[in-house]
Each structure stands twice: as C-alpha cells, then as structure tokens.
Motif scaffolding. Structure first.
Motif, PDB file in Angstrom:
ATOM      1  N   GLN A   1       0.879  -1.168   0.000  1.00 13.74           N
ATOM      2  CA  GLN A   1       0.000   0.000   0.000  1.00 13.74           C
ATOM      3  C   GLN A   1       0.915   1.216   0.000  1.00 13.74           C
ATOM      4  O   GLN A   1       1.532   1.511   1.025  1.00 13.74           O
ATOM      5  CB  GLN A   1      -0.904  -0.024   1.219  1.00 13.74           C
ATOM      6  CG  GLN A   1      -1.719   1.215   1.358  1.00 13.74           C
ATOM      7  CD  GLN A   1      -3.189   0.924   1.271  1.00 13.74           C
ATOM      8  OE1 GLN A   1      -3.606  -0.202   1.152  1.00 13.74           O
ATOM      9  NE2 GLN A   1      -3.976   1.951   1.331  1.00 13.74           N
ATOM     10  N   GLY A   2       1.034   1.864  -1.133  1.00 13.51           N
ATOM     11  CA  GLY A   2       1.980   2.965  -1.247  1.00 13.51           C
ATOM     12  C   GLY A   2       3.390   2.431  -1.078  1.00 13.51           C
ATOM     13  O   GLY A   2       3.791   1.487  -1.749  1.00 13.51           O
ATOM     14  N   ASN A   3       4.128   2.989  -0.126  1.00 12.53           N
ATOM     15  CA  ASN A   3       5.494   2.540   0.138  1.00 12.53           C
ATOM     16  C   ASN A   3       5.573   1.548   1.286  1.00 12.53           C
ATOM     17  O   ASN A   3       6.663   1.173   1.705  1.00 12.53           O
ATOM     18  CB  ASN A   3       6.393   3.747   0.446  1.00 12.53           C
ATOM     19  CG  ASN A   3       6.579   4.626  -0.768  1.00 12.53           C
ATOM     20  OD1 ASN A   3       6.581   4.149  -1.893  1.00 12.53           O
ATOM     21  ND2 ASN A   3       6.713   5.924  -0.544  1.00 12.53           N
ATOM     22  N   SER A   4       4.426   1.148   1.820  1.00 10.63           N
ATOM     23  CA  SER A   4       4.393   0.251   2.981  1.00 10.63           C
ATOM     24  C   SER A   4       3.883  -1.132   2.614  1.00 10.63           C
ATOM     25  O   SER A   4       3.152  -1.300   1.649  1.00 10.63           O
ATOM     26  CB  SER A   4       3.468   0.828   4.056  1.00 10.63           C
ATOM     27  OG  SER A   4       3.884   2.106   4.438  1.00 10.63           O
ATOM     28  N   ILE A   5       4.256  -2.106   3.430  1.00  9.93           N
ATOM     29  CA  ILE A   5       3.701  -3.448   3.334  1.00  9.93           C
ATOM     30  C   ILE A   5       2.710  -3.604   4.478  1.00  9.93           C
ATOM     31  O   ILE A   5       3.047  -3.386   5.647  1.00  9.93           O
ATOM     32  CB  ILE A   5       4.803  -4.534   3.428  1.00  9.93           C
ATOM     33  CG1 ILE A   5       5.816  -4.389   2.298  1.00  9.93           C
ATOM     34  CG2 ILE A   5       4.176  -5.930   3.444  1.00  9.93           C
ATOM     35  CD1 ILE A   5       5.265  -4.650   0.905  1.00  9.93           C
ATOM     36  N   VAL A   6       1.483  -3.972   4.139  1.00 10.19           N
ATOM     37  CA  VAL A   6       0.424  -4.146   5.126  1.00 10.19           C
ATOM     38  C   VAL A   6       0.233  -5.638   5.373  1.00 10.19           C
ATOM     39  O   VAL A   6       0.198  -6.425   4.432  1.00 10.19           O
ATOM     40  CB  VAL A   6      -0.897  -3.530   4.614  1.00 10.19           C
ATOM     41  CG1 VAL A   6      -2.019  -3.744   5.609  1.00 10.19           C
ATOM     42  CG2 VAL A   6      -0.720  -2.048   4.304  1.00 10.19           C
ATOM     43  N   SER A   7       0.130  -6.025   6.640  1.00 10.99           N
ATOM     44  CA  SER A   7      -0.154  -7.418   7.012  1.00 10.99           C
ATOM     45  C   SER A   7      -1.560  -7.492   7.573  1.00 10.99           C
ATOM     46  O   SER A   7      -1.950  -6.671   8.406  1.00 10.99           O
ATOM     47  CB  SER A   7       0.819  -7.917   8.070  1.00 10.99           C
ATOM     48  OG  SER A   7       2.101  -8.068   7.520  1.00 10.99           O
TER      49      SER A   7
ATOM     50  N   ILE B   1     -10.887   1.222   1.173  1.00  7.92           N
ATOM     51  CA  ILE B   1     -10.777   0.056   0.309  1.00  7.92           C
ATOM     52  C   ILE B   1      -9.334  -0.048  -0.164  1.00  7.92           C
ATOM     53  O   ILE B   1      -8.785   0.904  -0.715  1.00  7.92           O
ATOM     54  CB  ILE B   1     -11.746   0.172  -0.886  1.00  7.92           C
ATOM     55  CG1 ILE B   1     -13.179   0.240  -0.345  1.00  7.92           C
ATOM     56  CG2 ILE B   1     -11.558  -0.989  -1.854  1.00  7.92           C
ATOM     57  CD1 ILE B   1     -14.205   0.686  -1.345  1.00  7.92           C
ATOM     58  N   GLU B   2      -8.725  -1.212   0.081  1.00 11.22           N
ATOM     59  CA  GLU B   2      -7.318  -1.425  -0.246  1.00 11.22           C
ATOM     60  C   GLU B   2      -7.186  -2.602  -1.202  1.00 11.22           C
ATOM     61  O   GLU B   2      -7.754  -3.664  -0.952  1.00 11.22           O
ATOM     62  CB  GLU B   2      -6.526  -1.689   1.038  1.00 11.22           C
ATOM     63  CG  GLU B   2      -6.644  -0.567   2.047  1.00 11.22           C
ATOM     64  CD  GLU B   2      -6.120  -0.920   3.424  1.00 11.22           C
ATOM     65  OE1 GLU B   2      -5.647  -2.068   3.629  1.00 11.22           O
ATOM     66  OE2 GLU B   2      -6.192  -0.058   4.311  1.00 11.22           O
ATOM     67  N   HIS B   3      -6.436  -2.416  -2.269  1.00 13.75           N
ATOM     68  CA  HIS B   3      -6.167  -3.488  -3.229  1.00 13.75           C
ATOM     69  C   HIS B   3      -5.245  -4.514  -2.588  1.00 13.75           C
ATOM     70  O   HIS B   3      -4.196  -4.167  -2.044  1.00 13.75           O
ATOM     71  CB  HIS B   3      -5.533  -2.916  -4.494  1.00 13.75           C
ATOM     72  CG  HIS B   3      -5.170  -3.966  -5.489  1.00 13.75           C
ATOM     73  ND1 HIS B   3      -3.942  -4.573  -5.496  1.00 13.75           N
ATOM     74  CD2 HIS B   3      -5.886  -4.538  -6.492  1.00 13.75           C
ATOM     75  CE1 HIS B   3      -3.900  -5.464  -6.476  1.00 13.75           C
ATOM     76  NE2 HIS B   3      -5.070  -5.458  -7.092  1.00 13.75           N
ATOM     77  N   VAL B   4      -5.634  -5.796  -2.645  1.00 12.31           N
ATOM     78  CA  VAL B   4      -4.863  -6.871  -2.028  1.00 12.31           C
ATOM     79  C   VAL B   4      -4.170  -7.740  -3.067  1.00 12.31           C
ATOM     80  O   VAL B   4      -2.993  -8.061  -2.942  1.00 12.31           O
ATOM     81  CB  VAL B   4      -5.777  -7.747  -1.142  1.00 12.31           C
ATOM     82  CG1 VAL B   4      -5.052  -8.963  -0.618  1.00 12.31           C
ATOM     83  CG2 VAL B   4      -6.352  -6.914   0.000  1.00 12.31           C
ATOM     84  N   ALA B   5      -4.903  -8.156  -4.099  1.00 14.28           N
ATOM     85  CA  ALA B   5      -4.354  -9.066  -5.110  1.00 14.28           C
ATOM     86  C   ALA B   5      -5.117  -8.887  -6.416  1.00 14.28           C
ATOM     87  O   ALA B   5      -6.265  -8.442  -6.426  1.00 14.28           O
ATOM     88  CB  ALA B   5      -4.463 -10.516  -4.634  1.00 14.28           C
TER      89      ALA B   5
END
Length: 143
Positions: free
Chosen positions: A51-57, A125-129
C-alpha cells in the motif's frame, strides 16, 4: 493448504443462485474452493500486500458460507454491506466472500475480479491481489 471448520455445501446450485442475485460470476478456482471448503478457515491465515510505500499485514479468518442457514453466510453479509455500509450504492461493485477476525471484509471487485480489503470502521478500500489465485497463493502461517 489445510482448512478447518468446513461447512459442507448443501448444493452447488447455491453458488449459481448467489451469482445471479449478485450479478457477478465467480472464477472457476473460487467455485472449486467453495465446493470443498465452504465456510472454512485456512490454517495459513496471514496475507500481505503493498500500500503505497508500505507493506500491510492482515489476517484471513474464514470464507463465508453459501448455505443460507449458516451464521456467517455470503447472502446475509452482502445484504448488510450493501444496505448499511453502502447506503448510497458506493459499495455495489464489491462482493464480500470472507472476513478477518475484526469485522473487516475481503471482497471481489466486480469490475476487474481483483481482491480488496474493506476496513469496517473507515470503509477504506485497499487493493490486495489481482486475482483469487494470487490471494490464496499469498496466504502464510502466522508466526
């Protein structure tokens, strides 16, 4: 991948019936998973995405059941999402197919078949895959 708490699918016709109601055709791979693992939880639950420059878990809890009498079913969940969260139709392009343990939703985007994560508090809403296959392949065990 191992799945637990499977709720045997009462009829494959339920998938077709839901597709007709939702106006969305699920991928063949998703349908095969549901036929075998309806309502189940995977033992490998963690998924990550950029997400942007971060990795979200995040944590994947369970698939929604297609059996109408099961407590966490796809019918009721999508009705609530569209009637309560998306009062103005802004969530109509999403079909919820899974939950996380915190009330958030994992969905198909009907416009492109991508997988998205919807935060239940902010409705962000966040794109996952890009696909269900990519999503499932990315599930990892919680360390």
């Amino acid at each position: 991948m191992n799945w637990v708490r499977i709720k045997p699918l009462l009829s494959e016709q339920l998938i077709i019936e839901f597709e007709n109601e939702a106006g969305y055709l699920f991928s063949a791979e998703f349908k095969e998973v549901i036929k075998i693992y309806n309502g189940a939880s995977p033992e490998s639950k963690k998924f990550r995405y950029k997400q942007g420059n971060s990795i979200v878990s995040r944590v994947f809890n369970n698939l929604l059941s297609f059996n109408k009498d099961d407590r966490t079913n796809i019918w009721r969940t999508n009705q609530i999402i569209h009637n309560v969260w998306g009062e103005n139709g802004e969530l109509d392009q999403y079909v919820v197919f899974a939950n996380d343990p915190f009330g958030n939703k994992i969905c198909f985007d009907k416009t492109n078949d991508h997988i998205v994560f919807i935060d239940h508090e902010t409705l962000s809403i966040e794109h996952v895959a890009d696909s269900f296959s990519e999503f499932i392949a990315g599930l990892k065990e919680i360390e």
